[in-house]
Design an enzyme around this catalytic site. Structure first.
Site, PDB file in Angstrom:
ATOM      1  N   ASP A 216       1.183   1.132  -5.871  1.00 14.52           N
ATOM      2  CA  ASP A 216       2.019   2.016  -6.688  1.00 14.52           C
ATOM      3  C   ASP A 216       1.397   2.235  -8.069  1.00 14.52           C
ATOM      4  OD1 ASP A 216       4.159   3.591  -7.294  1.00 14.52           O
ATOM      5  OD2 ASP A 216       5.525   1.944  -7.743  1.00 14.52           O
TER       6      ASP A 216
ATOM      7  N   ASN B   5       7.948   9.248   0.955  1.00 17.47           N
ATOM      8  CA  ASN B   5       6.882   9.992   0.270  1.00 17.47           C
ATOM      9  C   ASN B   5       6.656  11.358   0.905  1.00 17.47           C
ATOM     10  OD1 ASN B   5       4.700   7.088  -0.279  1.00 17.47           O
ATOM     11  ND2 ASN B   5       6.297   7.933  -1.607  1.00 17.47           N
TER      12      ASN B   5
HETATM   13  C1  FPP Z   1       1.744   5.504  -5.039  1.00 21.43           C
HETATM   14  O1  FPP Z   1       1.519   6.077  -6.284  1.00 21.43           O
HETATM   15  C2  FPP Z   1       0.735   5.977  -4.069  1.00 21.43           C
HETATM   16  C3  FPP Z   1       0.994   6.865  -3.047  1.00 21.43           C
HETATM   17  C4  FPP Z   1       2.311   7.454  -2.810  1.00 21.43           C
HETATM   18  C5  FPP Z   1      -0.075   7.329  -2.118  1.00 21.43           C
HETATM   19  C6  FPP Z   1      -1.276   6.450  -1.965  1.00 21.43           C
HETATM   20  C7  FPP Z   1      -2.134   6.878  -0.837  1.00 21.43           C
HETATM   21  C8  FPP Z   1      -3.434   7.163  -0.915  1.00 21.43           C
HETATM   22  C9  FPP Z   1      -4.180   7.058  -2.197  1.00 21.43           C
HETATM   23  C10 FPP Z   1      -4.171   7.645   0.275  1.00 21.43           C
HETATM   24  C11 FPP Z   1      -4.506   6.661   1.319  1.00 21.43           C
HETATM   25  C12 FPP Z   1      -5.260   5.463   0.917  1.00 21.43           C
HETATM   26  C13 FPP Z   1      -5.806   4.538   1.772  1.00 21.43           C
HETATM   27  C14 FPP Z   1      -6.548   3.387   1.224  1.00 21.43           C
HETATM   28  C15 FPP Z   1      -5.733   4.632   3.225  1.00 21.43           C
HETATM   29  P1  FPP Z   1       2.623   7.025  -6.934  1.00 21.43           P
HETATM   30  O2  FPP Z   1       2.200   8.437  -6.733  1.00 21.43           O
HETATM   31  O3  FPP Z   1       3.970   6.683  -6.402  1.00 21.43           O
HETATM   32  O4  FPP Z   1       2.472   6.633  -8.432  1.00 21.43           O
HETATM   33  P2  FPP Z   1       3.601   6.774  -9.558  1.00 21.43           P
HETATM   34  O5  FPP Z   1       4.700   5.804  -9.164  1.00 21.43           O
HETATM   35  O6  FPP Z   1       2.876   6.355 -10.780  1.00 21.43           O
HETATM   36  O7  FPP Z   1       4.053   8.197  -9.572  1.00 21.43           O
END
Ligand code: FPP
Length: 244
Positions: free
Chosen positions: A23, A71
């Site tokens: 996150d 998500n």
């Molecule tokens: C959380 O950050 C992250 C996600 C919702 C997506 C993460 C997925 C990837 C980077 C792709 C796949 C990766 C692998 C290794 C297979 P957020 O957007 O919720 O952050 P925030 O809370 O700061 O908004």
């Protein structure tokens, strides 16, 4: 405690299975006046680095929460950016890690993803299906409640009563042991529908670090903290001492 208190030594207990809620990519990018997609790209690269570090330390299983069912309700533009990461980088990055004998599994309701992304995941699963003993679970379109309902329905269809063990084998994570350590970056202190059944005795580790800043050193720190904890699995200290 002095210098080196977060250093991994021969005495450090290494968790067999680490699960990570990655996150904070979006906030990390926003602080740098960059688009969220940039944060996700950095996050994906960081995840690959962490996997390399974890396997080098002797971890056998890693589960990464890449995309939850919730998500999937994000704006289409952000989702397309995430799917493009899978389209453009996933295979290459994962092949690098899996070449060392690691089996990849996509865990979640993969049918909710675009067809080409499903194909990429299936292909990675097929390419690594012959490996045993080490695994990466990529949780995509994953939600723990969805997983549990799916497993209950599978049991009902079979018409069989379940045990704790047989129920575990109906979950998407059937082939992995339960996680020993669950790490969540990004300052929130919750599990957000992640591995609710499997997490029964996991040690939980929360950090304010945004995921792209969760360095190898931070991972070592989490493992050292895990190693210091006494896992009693509901038993008393005395019972645990006796078993040693
Ligand atoms: C959380 O950050 C992250 C996600 C919702 C997506 C993460 C997925 C990837 C980077 C792709 C796949 C990766 C692998 C290794 C297979 P957020 O957007 O919720 O952050 P925030 O809370 O700061 O908004």
């Amino acid at each position: 405690m002095g210098l080196g208190k977060n250093k991994i030594t021969g005495e450090t207990k290494i968790p067999r299975h680490i699960a990570i809620i990655m996150d904070g990519n979006g906030r990390w990018a926003k602080r740098r006046f960059m688009p969220r997609s940039y944060g996700h790209k950095q996050g994906m690269e960081r995840m690959i680095g962490l996997m390399e570090r974890a396997f080098a330390l002797g971890v056998d299983y890693i589960t990464v929460y890449a995309l939850s069912t919730e998500n999937l309700k994000r704006p289409q533009e952000e989702l397309e950016g995430l799917f493009n990461l899978f389209r453009n980088h996933f295979k290459e990055y994962m092949a690098r890690i899996c070449a060392r004998g690691v089996r990849l599994r996509a865990v979640g309701d993969v049918s909710l993803l675009p067809d080409d992304v499903q194909r990429i995941l299936r292909q990675s699963e097929e390419d690594t299906a012959h490996f045993e003993g080490k695994g990466i679970n990529v949780a995509v379109a994953y939600g723990s409640r969805n997983e549990i309902v799916h497993a209950v329905n599978a049991a009902v269809e079979k018409g069989e009563k379940v045990t704790e063990e047989s129920f575990s084998r109906l979950l998407y994570t059937a082939d992995s042991p339960d996680p020993d350590l669950i790490i969540r970056t990004g300052k929130e202190v919750r599990l957000s529908n992640f591995l609710l059944y499997q997490a029964a005795y996991a040690e939980l580790y929360f950090t304010d670090k945004m995921f792209p800043d969760f360095s190898d050193k931070e991972l070592d720190k989490a493992i050292v903290e895990f190693s210091r904890r006494t896992r009693r699995f509901g038993k008393t200290d005395e019972q645990i001492e006796k078993k040693k």
